[in-house]
Design a protein around this motif. Structure first.
Motif, short mmCIF file in Angstrom:
data_model
loop_
_atom_site.label_atom_id
_atom_site.label_comp_id
_atom_site.label_asym_id
_atom_site.label_seq_id
_atom_site.Cartn_x
_atom_site.Cartn_y
_atom_site.Cartn_z
N MET A 1 0.92 -1.23 0.02
CA MET A 1 0.06 0.03 -0.14
C MET A 1 0.90 1.37 -0.07
N ALA A 2 0.47 2.29 -0.51
CA ALA A 2 1.09 3.36 -0.97
C ALA A 2 1.19 4.33 0.45
N LYS A 3 2.15 5.34 0.60
CA LYS A 3 2.12 6.15 1.69
C LYS A 3 0.86 6.86 1.50
N ILE A 4 0.10 7.12 2.60
CA ILE A 4 -1.09 7.91 2.55
C ILE A 4 -0.86 9.52 2.85
N THR A 5 -1.49 10.33 2.13
CA THR A 5 -1.04 11.90 2.15
C THR A 5 -2.03 12.46 3.21
N ASP A 6 -1.56 13.63 3.30
CA ASP A 6 -2.19 14.32 4.55
C ASP A 6 -3.85 14.79 4.36
N GLU A 7 -3.94 14.79 2.83
CA GLU A 7 -5.36 15.09 2.42
C GLU A 7 -6.26 13.67 2.91
N THR A 8 -5.45 12.79 2.47
CA THR A 8 -6.39 11.45 2.73
C THR A 8 -6.48 11.19 4.30
N LYS A 9 -5.65 11.49 4.91
CA LYS A 9 -5.58 11.43 6.41
C LYS A 9 -6.93 12.11 7.06
N LYS A 10 -7.10 13.43 6.39
CA LYS A 10 -8.16 14.19 7.01
C LYS A 10 -9.44 13.72 6.36
N GLN A 11 -9.44 13.40 5.30
CA GLN A 11 -10.79 12.50 4.67
C GLN A 11 -11.02 11.36 5.29
N VAL A 12 -10.16 10.48 5.78
CA VAL A 12 -10.64 9.22 6.47
C VAL A 12 -11.06 9.63 8.07
N ILE A 13 -10.41 10.70 8.54
CA ILE A 13 -11.05 11.16 9.93
C ILE A 13 -12.34 12.01 9.58
N ALA A 14 -12.51 12.68 8.78
CA ALA A 14 -13.75 13.15 8.47
C ALA A 14 -14.98 12.29 8.36
N ASP A 15 -14.73 10.98 7.66
CA ASP A 15 -15.50 10.32 7.26
C ASP A 15 -15.87 9.45 8.51
N TYR A 16 -14.85 9.24 9.32
CA TYR A 16 -15.07 8.33 10.74
C TYR A 16 -15.96 9.27 11.66
N LEU A 17 -15.60 10.46 11.70
CA LEU A 17 -16.45 11.48 12.65
C LEU A 17 -18.02 11.56 12.37
N THR A 18 -18.23 10.98 10.85
CA THR A 18 -19.57 11.10 10.75
C THR A 18 -20.49 10.09 11.17
N GLY A 19 -19.65 9.00 12.02
CA GLY A 19 -20.47 7.89 12.49
C GLY A 19 -21.09 6.65 11.56
N LYS A 20 -20.68 6.98 10.21
CA LYS A 20 -21.55 6.15 9.12
C LYS A 20 -20.48 5.23 8.58
N PHE A 21 -19.17 5.34 9.05
CA PHE A 21 -17.97 4.43 8.55
C PHE A 21 -17.40 3.76 9.63
N SER A 22 -17.32 2.46 9.56
CA SER A 22 -16.46 1.60 10.37
C SER A 22 -14.96 1.79 9.94
N GLN A 23 -13.97 1.37 10.58
CA GLN A 23 -12.63 1.18 10.15
C GLN A 23 -12.28 0.28 8.84
N ARG A 24 -13.31 -0.90 9.03
CA ARG A 24 -13.15 -1.50 7.77
C ARG A 24 -13.50 -1.05 6.52
N ASP A 25 -14.80 0.08 6.82
CA ASP A 25 -15.30 0.56 5.67
C ASP A 25 -14.27 1.65 5.14
N LEU A 26 -13.59 2.16 5.95
CA LEU A 26 -12.52 3.18 5.58
C LEU A 26 -11.19 2.43 5.09
N VAL A 27 -10.96 1.19 5.26
CA VAL A 27 -9.98 0.49 4.71
C VAL A 27 -10.32 0.06 3.34
N LYS A 28 -11.60 -0.18 3.02
CA LYS A 28 -12.06 -0.42 1.52
C LYS A 28 -12.11 0.89 0.67
N LYS A 29 -12.67 2.07 1.47
CA LYS A 29 -12.62 3.05 0.61
C LYS A 29 -11.50 3.77 0.08
N TYR A 30 -10.45 3.82 0.99
CA TYR A 30 -9.37 4.50 0.98
C TYR A 30 -8.08 3.73 0.38
#
Length: 177
Positions: A1-30
């Motif tokens: 897996m490639a190195k994750i960018t700061d922008e992607t980190k922010k998007q992962v955190i933003a998605d998680y904070l919505t309460g609509k994404f589990s960690q596994r969902d984030l793994v698949k999405k990003y």
């Protein structure tokens, strides 16, 4: 897996904070590892879930209500947000003044009065002053959301106070007949 960018980190955190994404969902999405998802979301709670629900409500309203009603809703919401902002800002300014009053040193203040200068002796705060300041701080904490209270808590406390405890006296050695 490639190195994750700061922008992607922010998007992962933003998605998680919505309460609509589990960690596994984030793994698949990003396309990130579960360890990365875990590391990024550790100690986070879905604090933006209520905003998602509010937006769902607004989308449903836009689909069912006429434009005039939606405009009225949006204008009322903007007014309410503005008024809450005013209260928040005024409360913060008031807390600063209270803090200044409590921290005020004992040096004499000089105040210009007409052609001359008059000295004012600082006066010590009495119990009523401290109570008024504490009440102001308490109200400010409620306004700012630092010390949230709900009616449910008050109802529970009231119910707890109304509960009667019955104590009966028995002699030692007496039977329960």
């Amino acid at each position: 897996m490639a190195k994750i960018t700061d922008e992607t980190k922010k998007q992962v955190i933003a998605d998680y904070l919505t309460g609509k994404f589990s960690q596994r969902d984030l793994v698949k999405k990003y396309n990130i590892s579960l360890g990365t998802a875990n590391k990024l979301t550790k100690d986070l709670a879905p604090e933006n879930e209520r905003y998602v629900e509010a937006e769902v409500t607004m989308i449903a309203a836009r689909q069912t209500l006429p434009n005039e009603q939606m405009n009225a809703i949006m204008n009322a919401a903007k007014d309410e947000a503005y008024n809450r902002g005013l209260i928040f800002n005024a409360t913060q300014k008031n807390l600063v003044k209270i803090t200044e009053m409590l921290n005020k040193n004992t040096k004499h203040e000089k105040v210009g009065v007409g052609d001359g200068v008059q000295n004012f002796e600082p006066v010590e705060l009495n119990a009523n002053d401290y109570k008024a300041l504490q009440d102001a701080i308490d109200k400010a904490s409620l306004t700012l959301g630092v010390n949230p209270r709900t009616a449910q808590t008050l109802i529970q406390n009231t119910n707890a106070q109304q509960t009667k405890i019955q104590i009966t006296r028995r002699e030692i050695g007496a039977s329960d007949e």
